[in-house]
Design a protein around this motif. Structure first.
Motif, short mmCIF file in Angstrom:
data_model
loop_
_atom_site.label_atom_id
_atom_site.label_comp_id
_atom_site.label_asym_id
_atom_site.label_seq_id
_atom_site.Cartn_x
_atom_site.Cartn_y
_atom_site.Cartn_z
N LEU A 96 0.82 -1.21 0.00
CA LEU A 96 0.00 0.00 0.00
C LEU A 96 0.86 1.26 0.00
N LEU A 97 1.85 1.33 0.88
CA LEU A 97 2.68 2.53 0.97
C LEU A 97 3.60 2.68 -0.24
N VAL A 109 2.87 1.67 -3.32
CA VAL A 109 2.02 2.14 -4.43
C VAL A 109 1.73 3.62 -4.26
N LEU A 110 1.42 4.03 -3.04
CA LEU A 110 1.18 5.45 -2.81
C LEU A 110 2.45 6.27 -3.01
N THR A 155 3.26 6.83 -6.75
CA THR A 155 2.45 7.82 -7.45
C THR A 155 3.04 9.21 -7.34
N TYR A 156 3.91 9.42 -6.33
CA TYR A 156 4.51 10.74 -6.15
C TYR A 156 5.93 10.83 -6.69
N ALA A 179 -5.70 0.64 -4.12
CA ALA A 179 -4.61 1.57 -4.48
C ALA A 179 -3.87 1.08 -5.71
N SER A 211 -3.84 3.18 -9.19
CA SER A 211 -2.60 3.76 -9.70
C SER A 211 -2.19 3.22 -11.06
#
Length: 168
Positions: free
Chosen positions: A86-87, A89-90, A93-94, A163, A167
Motif C-alpha cells: 500500500l505505501l 504504491v502510494l 504515485t509521487y 490503491a 494507480s
C-alpha cells in the motif's frame, strides 16, 4: 514481573527498530561502496536488505512464546506485506522519474517492518494450554481481538488492492 500487551508491543517495536537500524546501516555501506566504484545512484535492489537483519532481534520474542508465535507471525507478515504494498504504491504515485529507490525504502519498508514487529510482539501474549484450538487463534485472547486483527488485515488488503488498481 507480569508482562502486559503494551510491554510486549514495546519489545516487538524495539526489536524491529534494532533490526531495521542494522539493515539501514548495511544499505548505507553498500550504497557507499557502489558510489566508490562508480555506480553512484541508489540501487533499488538494496531495499530488500532492510528486512533481513530484523530476524535476529525478533528471535528472542520467538523463543520466549512458543504457543502464540505461529498466528502472530502470520499476522505480522501479512501486515508487513499489505502495508508495504500500500505505501509503496502510494509512494510510487509521487515519484516522477520512475526510480523510487530511497522513497520506497522510507515509505514502504520502514513503517511496515516497525509496525509488523510491534504487532508481533503484542500478539505473542502469554502462553497457555488450550487443547484442540485452531492454529489461527491466539491462546487466551478474546474473539473480539481476533475479529479486530483479521478484520483489520481484510480492510488493509482491500485498501492495497484498491490503491494498486487506482494507480495503474
Amino acid at each position: 514481573m507480569e508482562e502486559t500487551d503494551r510491554s510486549r508491543a514495546l519489545a516487538g517495536f524495539t526489536a524491529a527498530a534494532v533490526g531495521t537500524g542494522i539493515g539501514l546501516a548495511l544499505i548505507l555501506v553498500f550504497w557507499a561502496g557502489s558510489a566508490l566504484f562508480g555506480v553512484g545512484g541508489f540501487p533499488s535492489s538494496f531495499v530488500g536488505l532492510t528486512i533481513l537483519p530484523v530476524g535476529a532481534p525478533m528471535g528472542s520474542i520467538w523463543e520466549r512464546r512458543p504457543v502464540n508465535r505461529r498466528p502472530a507471525l502470520l499476522v505480522a507478515l501479512l501486515l508487513f506485506l499489505l502495508l508495504t504494498v500500500l505505501l509503496a504504491v502510494l509512494g510510487d504515485t509521487y515519484v516522477e522519474d520512475g526510480e523510487p529507490g530511497l522513497g520506497r525504502l522510507v515509505l514502504g519498508y520502514f513503517p511496515g517492518v516497525l509496525l509488523a514487529g510491534t504487532v508481533f510482539g503484542a500478539l505473542c501474549g502469554e502462553s497457555a494450554d488450550e487443547p484442540g484450538r485452531h492454529w489461527l487463534w491466539f491462546t487466551g485472547r478474546s474473539r473480539r481481538l481476533h475479529l479486530v486483527v483479521y478484520g483489520g488485515l481484510a480492510v488493509l488488503f482491500v485498501l492495497a488492492v484498491t490503491a494498486m488498481v487506482a494507480s495503474g
